[in-house]
Scaffold this motif. Structure first.
Motif, short mmCIF file in Angstrom:
data_model
loop_
_atom_site.label_atom_id
_atom_site.label_comp_id
_atom_site.label_asym_id
_atom_site.label_seq_id
_atom_site.Cartn_x
_atom_site.Cartn_y
_atom_site.Cartn_z
N VAL A 124 -3.21 2.91 -7.09
CA VAL A 124 -3.87 3.42 -5.91
C VAL A 124 -4.83 4.55 -6.26
N ARG A 132 3.90 9.43 -6.59
CA ARG A 132 2.91 10.35 -6.03
C ARG A 132 1.53 9.87 -6.39
N ARG A 133 0.63 10.11 -5.49
CA ARG A 133 -0.76 9.76 -5.77
C ARG A 133 -1.31 10.74 -6.79
N GLU A 145 3.06 21.03 -2.69
CA GLU A 145 4.38 21.07 -2.06
C GLU A 145 4.86 22.49 -1.88
N TYR A 202 -3.94 13.12 -8.08
CA TYR A 202 -5.02 13.87 -7.46
C TYR A 202 -6.19 14.02 -8.43
N PRO A 260 0.80 -1.23 0.00
CA PRO A 260 0.00 0.00 0.00
C PRO A 260 0.83 1.28 0.00
N THR A 261 2.12 1.19 0.31
CA THR A 261 2.89 2.41 0.53
C THR A 261 3.17 3.14 -0.78
N ILE A 262 2.91 4.42 -0.75
CA ILE A 262 3.32 5.28 -1.85
C ILE A 262 4.66 5.88 -1.45
N ARG A 263 5.70 5.53 -2.17
CA ARG A 263 7.03 6.02 -1.79
C ARG A 263 7.16 7.46 -2.25
N TYR A 264 6.79 8.37 -1.38
CA TYR A 264 6.38 9.68 -1.80
C TYR A 264 7.30 10.49 -2.72
N PRO A 265 8.54 10.76 -2.39
CA PRO A 265 9.22 11.70 -3.30
C PRO A 265 9.34 11.14 -4.71
#
Lengths: 196, 221
Positions: free
Chosen positions: B204, B56-57, B142, B59, B48-53
């Motif tokens: 996701v 990105r999800r 951001e 929008y 489930p983890t979005i490895r953010y940098p």
């Protein structure tokens, strides 16, 4: 301290301090333990950041500490009311150095949509804030971005200055000044000491 | 006739239904679920983890992020300094100073237009209030600052958005901008920022992501 010794330390400390600084800073930025501390709706978003979807642990900052004595980072998440102000201040004072503060969201940063008698107009009126994150509430991404900017900021600090007798520069002295300028100000300080 | 409700004594019922098999099997059923989830997590079946940098999800197309001031054909702000947005703003974060426009058809233009991003609550009321499609929102989240002064965005910052292609347009009255256009910084800078930075984590995605390439949009015109 004799001038020669000072010069030797000055010349050699560049290599040592920069390396040691790097190790210190790296260790500090990689294990930012935040306070378990939520004031309003931003706290929900902070919890979401800590949960598996965004996983604050990837940055070493997911260990939410229930005691201020064990934490490095205060994420002020939510509306700080005037009544809550002294409590926030006390929690901040109880945290050991080095410590950092993130004002998360509009309310904690500026008071947001509450320019009222009961709301503190920005938590920076009582504690020094390192990073401000806009948003109402900020998305978990925004909080992570703010955390990464804070990590960048931590990497700019000089924790070994104290050891090498350059004076215990506070966070505010160090931040915001480019590398070249800090050297000048350090010299200026020493000259001032010698004159005194 | 009045119905008498059936009375259930929960403790009695539990005592009746209790059995040794249940006592032993019950926890095992729970453990099975736990272990399945553990194996799924460890083998990467569930991630489930979005490895953010890096990731990105995506929008929504109506996401309310940092504002954009749109421009006229000549690149000047489309805003007519009517104060509608500043009046609608619940956080009082918009500051406008009007000036007289040389064109008699336009009447006013903003000499200063500032939004305090820190005070802004991203409610989108300004976009709703604007009669001119002059203020729209992006999907940019951001924004962060080391000081409170940094987040007061003037006209230039609100119009020229180098990071816009990374995020795309957000909440706006029309899907395609009708009268206005966007002011941009040169192409090179845009590409530099975009290089190897973002991958969307499509699985996701909850709301269909509308891709937006402002450079192509501007070429169309």
């Amino acid at each position: 301290m004799a001038k020669e010794t000072q010069e030797i330390i000055e010349s050699s400390s560049g290599i040592i301090t920069s390396t040691v600084d790097f190790v210190f800073n790296w260790a500090r930025k990689s294990a930012l333990w935040p306070m378990t501390f939520g004031l309003a709706c931003c706290a929900i978003e902070m919890m979401a950041t800590g949960a598996s979807r965004f996983d604050l642990d990837r940055f070493g900052a997911g260990v939410f500490r229930p005691s201020p004595r064990q934490s490095d980072l205060m994420i002020v998440a939510g509306t700080p009311t005037l009544k809550m102000g002294p409590v926030i201040k006390r929690v901040w004072d109880q945290m050991p150095e080095p410590k950092w503060c993130i004002a998360m969201g509009a309310c904690a940063s500026t008071g947001g949509p509450f320019p009222t008698y009961s709301t503190l107009q920005g938590v920076d009126r009582i504690v020094p804030v390192d990073v401000y994150i806009p948003g109402c509430p900020p998305r978990p991404e925004a909080l992570l971005y703010g955390l990464m900017r804070l990590q960048d900021k931590i990497m700019q600090e000089h924790p070994t200055r104290f050891i090498f007798g350059r004076g215990n520069l506070s966070q505010q002295d160090v931040e915001g000044e480019p590398e070249t300028e800090t050297a000048e100000t350090a010299e200026g300080k020493e000259n001032g000491d010698a004159a005194a | 006739m009045k119905k008498t409700p059936k009375v259930v004594n929960v403790a009695d019922r539990a005592r009746e239904e209790a059995s040794v098999a249940k006592e032993i099997l019950g926890p095992l059923v729970g453990m099975k679920l736990t272990l399945t989830r553990m194996v799924e997590n460890m083998t990467g079946k569930v991630d489930p983890t979005i490895r953010y940098p890096e990731e990105r999800r995506a929008y929504s197309d109506r996401y309310r992020g940092a504002h954009i001031l749109t421009a006229r054909e000549d690149g000047s702000p489309r805003c007519v300094a009517c104060y509608m947005c500043a009046t609608a703003c619940p956080a009082d974060c918009i500051y406008i100073e009007p000036g007289e426009h040389p064109d008699p058809l336009i009447e006013k233009y903003p000499t200063r237009f500032e939004i305090d991003m820190l005070r802004c609550v991203f409610c989108g009321f300004c976009v709703d209030a604007c009669p001119e499609e002059a203020i729209i929102m992006s999907r940019e989240t951001e924004i962060c600052a080391f000081g409170r002064g940094e987040t007061i965005w003037g006209i230039d910052r609100l119009m020229k958005r180098p990071e816009l292609p990374e995020f795309g347009l957000g909440y706006r009255p029309n899907k395609e901008l009708v009268d206005s256009r966007l002011a941009f910084v040169p192409k090179e800078k845009v590409q530099k920022r975009l290089a190897g930075r973002v991958t969307m984590k499509e699985d996701v995605e909850m709301i269909p992501h509308v891709t937006f390439d402002p450079l192509k949009e501007s070429e169309k015109r």
